[in-house]
Design a protein around this motif. Sequence first.
Motif, PDB file in Angstrom:
ATOM      1  N   PRO A 121     -13.027  -3.469  -5.821  1.00  0.00           N
ATOM      2  CA  PRO A 121     -12.358  -2.538  -4.910  1.00  0.00           C
ATOM      3  C   PRO A 121     -12.421  -1.093  -5.407  1.00  0.00           C
ATOM      4  CG  PRO A 121     -10.930  -4.378  -5.540  1.00  0.00           C
ATOM      5  CD  PRO A 121     -12.074  -4.341  -6.498  1.00  0.00           C
ATOM      6  N   LEU A 122     -12.705  -0.180  -4.481  1.00  0.00           N
ATOM      7  CA  LEU A 122     -12.727   1.250  -4.760  1.00  0.00           C
ATOM      8  C   LEU A 122     -11.694   1.921  -3.870  1.00  0.00           C
ATOM      9  CD1 LEU A 122     -16.592   1.795  -4.828  1.00  0.00           C
ATOM     10  CD2 LEU A 122     -15.102   1.105  -6.720  1.00  0.00           C
ATOM     11  N   LEU A 123     -10.813   2.714  -4.457  1.00  0.00           N
ATOM     12  CA  LEU A 123      -9.719   3.317  -3.703  1.00  0.00           C
ATOM     13  C   LEU A 123      -9.911   4.816  -3.560  1.00  0.00           C
ATOM     14  CD1 LEU A 123      -8.538   0.553  -4.754  1.00  0.00           C
ATOM     15  CD2 LEU A 123      -6.305   1.643  -4.640  1.00  0.00           C
ATOM     16  N   ARG A 124      -9.796   5.298  -2.321  1.00  0.00           N
ATOM     17  CA  ARG A 124      -9.676   6.719  -2.045  1.00  0.00           C
ATOM     18  C   ARG A 124      -8.185   7.006  -1.850  1.00  0.00           C
ATOM     19  NH1 ARG A 124     -14.872   8.854  -1.320  1.00  0.00           N
ATOM     20  NH2 ARG A 124     -13.756  10.549  -2.309  1.00  0.00           N
ATOM     21  N   ARG A 125      -7.853   8.181  -1.377  1.00  0.00           N
ATOM     22  CA  ARG A 125      -6.443   8.509  -1.171  1.00  0.00           C
ATOM     23  C   ARG A 125      -5.856   7.667  -0.042  1.00  0.00           C
ATOM     24  NH1 ARG A 125      -3.478  11.450   2.448  1.00  0.00           N
ATOM     25  NH2 ARG A 125      -1.543  12.374   1.670  1.00  0.00           N
ATOM     26  N   VAL A 126      -4.667   7.131  -0.278  1.00  0.00           N
ATOM     27  CA  VAL A 126      -3.918   6.417   0.750  1.00  0.00           C
ATOM     28  C   VAL A 126      -2.636   7.212   1.025  1.00  0.00           C
ATOM     29  CG1 VAL A 126      -2.678   4.303   1.349  1.00  0.00           C
ATOM     30  CG2 VAL A 126      -4.832   4.169   0.071  1.00  0.00           C
ATOM     31  N   ASP A 127      -2.378   7.509   2.286  1.00  0.00           N
ATOM     32  CA  ASP A 127      -1.185   8.274   2.663  1.00  0.00           C
ATOM     33  C   ASP A 127       0.066   7.565   2.127  1.00  0.00           C
ATOM     34  OD1 ASP A 127       1.086   9.310   4.134  1.00  0.00           O
ATOM     35  OD2 ASP A 127      -0.358  10.214   5.505  1.00  0.00           O
ATOM     36  N   PRO A 128       0.895   8.263   1.341  1.00  0.00           N
ATOM     37  CA  PRO A 128       2.081   7.622   0.763  1.00  0.00           C
ATOM     38  C   PRO A 128       3.005   6.983   1.796  1.00  0.00           C
ATOM     39  CG  PRO A 128       1.695   9.743  -0.276  1.00  0.00           C
ATOM     40  CD  PRO A 128       0.733   9.655   0.875  1.00  0.00           C
ATOM     41  N   SER A 129       3.011   7.525   3.006  1.00  0.00           N
ATOM     42  CA  SER A 129       3.924   6.999   4.024  1.00  0.00           C
ATOM     43  C   SER A 129       3.551   5.604   4.522  1.00  0.00           C
ATOM     44  CB  SER A 129       3.994   7.961   5.217  1.00  0.00           C
ATOM     45  OG  SER A 129       2.750   8.000   5.909  1.00  0.00           O
ATOM     46  N   VAL A 130       2.311   5.161   4.243  1.00  0.00           N
ATOM     47  CA  VAL A 130       1.894   3.843   4.726  1.00  0.00           C
ATOM     48  C   VAL A 130       1.751   2.813   3.604  1.00  0.00           C
ATOM     49  CG1 VAL A 130       0.692   4.872   6.686  1.00  0.00           C
ATOM     50  CG2 VAL A 130      -0.591   4.334   4.613  1.00  0.00           C
ATOM     51  N   ILE A 131       1.983   3.229   2.356  1.00  0.00           N
ATOM     52  CA  ILE A 131       1.828   2.280   1.250  1.00  0.00           C
ATOM     53  C   ILE A 131       2.802   1.111   1.374  1.00  0.00           C
ATOM     54  CG2 ILE A 131       2.015   1.988  -1.259  1.00  0.00           C
ATOM     55  CD1 ILE A 131       0.954   4.806  -1.593  1.00  0.00           C
ATOM     56  N   SER A 132       3.961   1.356   1.958  1.00  0.00           N
ATOM     57  CA  SER A 132       4.940   0.268   2.127  1.00  0.00           C
ATOM     58  C   SER A 132       4.433  -0.809   3.068  1.00  0.00           C
ATOM     59  CB  SER A 132       6.262   0.828   2.661  1.00  0.00           C
ATOM     60  OG  SER A 132       6.070   1.431   3.937  1.00  0.00           O
ATOM     61  N   GLN A 133       3.399  -0.490   3.866  1.00  0.00           N
ATOM     62  CA  GLN A 133       2.814  -1.478   4.771  1.00  0.00           C
ATOM     63  C   GLN A 133       1.725  -2.303   4.075  1.00  0.00           C
ATOM     64  OE1 GLN A 133       4.305  -1.714   7.771  1.00  0.00           O
ATOM     65  NE2 GLN A 133       5.580  -0.057   6.918  1.00  0.00           N
ATOM     66  N   GLU A 134       1.391  -1.936   2.828  1.00  0.00           N
ATOM     67  CA  GLU A 134       0.391  -2.662   2.074  1.00  0.00           C
ATOM     68  C   GLU A 134       0.957  -3.998   1.586  1.00  0.00           C
ATOM     69  OE1 GLU A 134      -2.444  -3.806   1.405  1.00  0.00           O
ATOM     70  OE2 GLU A 134      -3.342  -1.879   0.811  1.00  0.00           O
ATOM     71  N   ARG A 135       0.080  -4.946   1.320  1.00  0.00           N
ATOM     72  CA  ARG A 135       0.522  -6.208   0.738  1.00  0.00           C
ATOM     73  C   ARG A 135       1.213  -5.925  -0.599  1.00  0.00           C
ATOM     74  NH1 ARG A 135      -4.331  -8.425   3.219  1.00  0.00           N
ATOM     75  NH2 ARG A 135      -3.682 -10.053   4.673  1.00  0.00           N
ATOM     76  N   PRO A 136       2.335  -6.622  -0.877  1.00  0.00           N
ATOM     77  CA  PRO A 136       3.123  -6.326  -2.089  1.00  0.00           C
ATOM     78  C   PRO A 136       2.306  -6.334  -3.376  1.00  0.00           C
ATOM     79  CG  PRO A 136       4.344  -7.805  -0.654  1.00  0.00           C
ATOM     80  CD  PRO A 136       2.978  -7.658  -0.044  1.00  0.00           C
ATOM     81  N   GLN A 137       1.340  -7.261  -3.502  1.00  0.00           N
ATOM     82  CA  GLN A 137       0.589  -7.363  -4.751  1.00  0.00           C
ATOM     83  C   GLN A 137      -0.345  -6.184  -4.983  1.00  0.00           C
ATOM     84  OE1 GLN A 137       0.278  -9.306  -2.025  1.00  0.00           O
ATOM     85  NE2 GLN A 137      -1.629 -10.487  -2.024  1.00  0.00           N
ATOM     86  N   PHE A 138      -0.576  -5.348  -3.952  1.00  0.00           N
ATOM     87  CA  PHE A 138      -1.476  -4.203  -4.096  1.00  0.00           C
ATOM     88  C   PHE A 138      -0.744  -2.863  -4.118  1.00  0.00           C
ATOM     89  CE2 PHE A 138      -4.376  -7.277  -1.811  1.00  0.00           C
ATOM     90  CZ  PHE A 138      -5.147  -7.564  -2.920  1.00  0.00           C
ATOM     91  N   GLN A 139       0.550  -2.839  -3.805  1.00  0.00           N
ATOM     92  CA  GLN A 139       1.258  -1.565  -3.652  1.00  0.00           C
ATOM     93  C   GLN A 139       1.262  -0.730  -4.925  1.00  0.00           C
ATOM     94  OE1 GLN A 139       5.139  -1.919  -1.860  1.00  0.00           O
ATOM     95  NE2 GLN A 139       4.361  -3.065  -0.088  1.00  0.00           N
ATOM     96  N   ASP A 140       1.561  -1.334  -6.067  1.00  0.00           N
ATOM     97  CA  ASP A 140       1.594  -0.569  -7.318  1.00  0.00           C
ATOM     98  C   ASP A 140       0.222  -0.014  -7.669  1.00  0.00           C
ATOM     99  OD1 ASP A 140       4.285  -0.974  -7.631  1.00  0.00           O
ATOM    100  OD2 ASP A 140       4.090  -2.623  -9.063  1.00  0.00           O
ATOM    101  N   GLN A 141      -0.806  -0.799  -7.402  1.00  0.00           N
ATOM    102  CA  GLN A 141      -2.162  -0.345  -7.697  1.00  0.00           C
ATOM    103  C   GLN A 141      -2.538   0.856  -6.836  1.00  0.00           C
ATOM    104  OE1 GLN A 141      -5.659  -2.962  -6.809  1.00  0.00           O
ATOM    105  NE2 GLN A 141      -6.048  -2.766  -8.994  1.00  0.00           N
ATOM    106  N   VAL A 142      -2.152   0.829  -5.562  1.00  0.00           N
ATOM    107  CA  VAL A 142      -2.454   1.942  -4.658  1.00  0.00           C
ATOM    108  C   VAL A 142      -1.689   3.194  -5.082  1.00  0.00           C
ATOM    109  CG1 VAL A 142      -2.255   2.762  -2.287  1.00  0.00           C
ATOM    110  CG2 VAL A 142      -3.067   0.440  -2.734  1.00  0.00           C
ATOM    111  N   ARG A 143      -0.407   3.030  -5.445  1.00  0.00           N
ATOM    112  CA  ARG A 143       0.373   4.189  -5.900  1.00  0.00           C
ATOM    113  C   ARG A 143      -0.221   4.772  -7.175  1.00  0.00           C
ATOM    114  NH1 ARG A 143       4.814   0.726  -4.304  1.00  0.00           N
ATOM    115  NH2 ARG A 143       5.804   1.574  -2.409  1.00  0.00           N
ATOM    116  N   ASN A 144      -0.607   3.920  -8.097  1.00  0.00           N
ATOM    117  CA  ASN A 144      -1.213   4.396  -9.344  1.00  0.00           C
ATOM    118  C   ASN A 144      -2.524   5.124  -9.071  1.00  0.00           C
ATOM    119  OD1 ASN A 144      -1.557   4.483 -12.312  1.00  0.00           O
ATOM    120  ND2 ASN A 144      -3.250   3.069 -11.904  1.00  0.00           N
TER     121      ASN A 144
END
Length: 256
Positions: free
Chosen positions: A160-183
């Motif tokens: 997986p390669l991550l670009r910027r994810v809008d902080p307002s939608v991270i809560s809609q991410e699957r729980p197991q990926f939320q910390d990784q997206v925030r980091n």
Amino acid sequence: MNFPASVKNLLFEEGVKFKDDYGKETISLGTGIIPIIGTARSGKTSLAYSMLEWVIDNTKRDIILDSFPQAIIDQAFPSKFKGRIFNHAFIDIAKVEGSSVWLVDDTGASFNSRDSMSGNSRTLSKVAGILSHWEQTVIFTTQLFSAVDLSFLRYTALCPLLRRVDPSVISQERPQFQDQVRNSNYMLGSVSKEPYFRDFYFNAKDETICEAPFPKWIDKKYFPKNADMLSKPMKYHTVEMKMKIIGQEPKKKKKG
């Protein structure tokens, strides 16, 4: 243009000897999935096109675009892609012969986990475990992992390669990926100098920040028409195809 060894491992054909990021010789797997996750305008598609160009320059694999308008293939890609880039629906992956790299763009429609009965979703569930047998690599873009059927992520090599994810939608991410997206957002923001952090991406496989290539042929400063076609491919479908993509049947014209 270069990519980390974890990405090249999936982009090369199977069995190619190459050096990893530490100079150690390794042998490529040549199959798997490269999800590119990020909010709109974060540079997901430009990163995917950069990978396709790398495949053209460094391998003999074909490129297959999932249901792209044919006009984009004919007009927007550089001449070196000619004869090696094709247009097929992912649902027809079983008909493809030879080692290929797929790009499935804007996968909120194609890979929607809430539409488990769609043709593409059924195909993905069945094909995830046997991609390696068919020597296929799939690059796909999506705004969140939650838009993707988990069965596609469980049974094959993943980078997986991550670009910027809008902080307002991270809560809609699957729980197991939320910390990784925030980091990832934090790491990108600490080094980026561009809007939406488009100059870097986060490699979740290695947990590293990488500089994002941006080929001239997709730059709107030099090729505005091509850049628009490549960044918004679904815009160039016919009305009938656009309706089909969103699950609607075009209205039939009344006779006489």
